[in-house]
Scaffold this active site. Structure first.
Site, mmCIF file in Angstrom:
data_model
loop_
_atom_site.group_PDB
_atom_site.id
_atom_site.type_symbol
_atom_site.label_atom_id
_atom_site.label_comp_id
_atom_site.label_asym_id
_atom_site.label_seq_id
_atom_site.Cartn_x
_atom_site.Cartn_y
_atom_site.Cartn_z
ATOM 1 N N ASN A 199 13.880 -11.506 27.792
ATOM 2 C CA ASN A 199 13.323 -10.536 27.862
ATOM 3 C C ASN A 199 13.342 -10.795 29.980
ATOM 4 O OD1 ASN A 199 12.769 -7.695 28.997
ATOM 5 N ND2 ASN A 199 11.701 -7.517 27.011
ATOM 6 N N HIS A 255 5.849 -34.009 36.868
ATOM 7 C CA HIS A 255 4.774 -34.709 37.667
ATOM 8 C C HIS A 255 4.502 -36.189 36.785
ATOM 9 C CE1 HIS A 255 6.127 -32.766 41.119
ATOM 10 N NE2 HIS A 255 5.718 -31.325 40.444
ATOM 11 N N THR A 298 1.963 -25.815 22.268
ATOM 12 C CA THR A 298 1.062 -27.202 22.688
ATOM 13 C C THR A 298 1.786 -28.045 21.335
ATOM 14 O OG1 THR A 298 -0.103 -27.178 21.986
ATOM 15 C CG2 THR A 298 0.005 -27.208 24.425
ATOM 16 N N LYS A 299 1.895 -27.828 20.491
ATOM 17 C CA LYS A 299 2.341 -28.559 19.075
ATOM 18 C C LYS A 299 3.490 -27.915 17.946
ATOM 19 C CE LYS A 299 -1.248 -31.694 18.830
ATOM 20 N NZ LYS A 299 -2.954 -31.330 19.792
#
Ligand SMILES: CC(C)(COP(=O)(O)OP(=O)(O)OC[C@H]1O[C@@H](n2cnc3c(N)ncnc32)[C@H](O)[C@@H]1OP(=O)(O)O)[C@@H](O)C(=O)NCCC(=O)NCCS
Length: 197
Positions: A86, A117, A163-164
């Site tokens: 979307n 980075h 994040t997991k």
């Protein structure tokens, strides 16, 4: 009687599909492989310096805010069949992002498989491939970070930062995302993509 492939292609090109045919002419070369004509609503940004493999029934909606798909050299973005993405969603891959069949991604989501980075000079850049299963619903403004695998039929709530890994059938929410409930595997939610035009 089987129709000649040329006749089939020409019959696909009925007048209501001319806008899509124009978009296919503009964008077609940016796909490495395509399982069928994509339903491109609006004008997405597609920067493909790697590989972009897309299955059939792909819908990319950008009538409010355009979507951006960025594939760096050597990276691979693989999108399964009947996937809907979307408005305003950004997918950026420096390694590999895979999105399974029937998955829906809401407004303004971000999928990014590399931090881009290091945190300090000489430190490694955090990066890892992202794998999203089949029939996953990623709600608006969710962020999926590097190295994450999301299981089939999982739901990522709006605003979550994943994040997991997320197990199949889990609903995750929050920053960082945590499981808030498990769905009943006997009720398999299916996302219904909009009609192609
Ligand atoms: C995924 C979603 C539907 C979850 O709904 P749900 O399972 O019915 O969750 P509930 O409303 O029962 O909430 C369960 C708990 O999680 C919390 N929660 C729900 N959504 C949350 C979110 N996005 N972020 C943080 N916490 C959330 C609730 O506050 C509640 O907490 P409590 O038990 O402490 O009261 C919903 O969060 C969501 O994302 N909706 C927006 C969908 C969207 O973006 N649609 C646009 C088209 S793609």
């Amino acid at each position: 009687m089987a129709r000649h492939p040329l006749v089939k292609s020409l019959s696909w090109l009925k007048p209501t599909r001319w806008p899509q045919a124009l978009k296919l002419a503009v964008y077609g070369w940016r796909f490495t492989t395509l399982g069928g004509p994509p339903n491109l609503i609006g004008w997405p940004d597609i920067g493909n310096d790697g590989e972009l493999h897309v299955g059939k029934g792909f819908t990319l909606i950008g009538n409010i805010h355009r979507c951006s798909l960025g594939i760096y050299p050597g990276a691979v973005l693989r999108i399964g069949d009947n996937v809907v993405i979307n408005n305003g969603t950004i997918i950026s891959t420096r390694l590999a992002i895979t999105i399974g069949d029937g998955t829906g991604i809401g407004y303004h989501c971000l999928l990014m498989d590399s931090d881009g980075h290091p945190l300090a000079p000489g430190e490694p850049i955090h990066e890892g491939p992202i794998t999203i299963g089949n029939h996953v619903w990623i709600a608006s403004k969710a962020t999926i970070l590097q190295g994450v695998t999301i299981g089939d039929f999982a739901v990522v709530a709006t605003g979550a930062v994943v994040t997991k890994d997320v197990p199949a059938y889990a609903v995750v929410a929050g920053v960082p995302a945590k499981v808030i409930r498990m769905l009943d595997p006997s009720i398999q939610w299916r996302f219904h993509p909009p009609e192609a035009f």
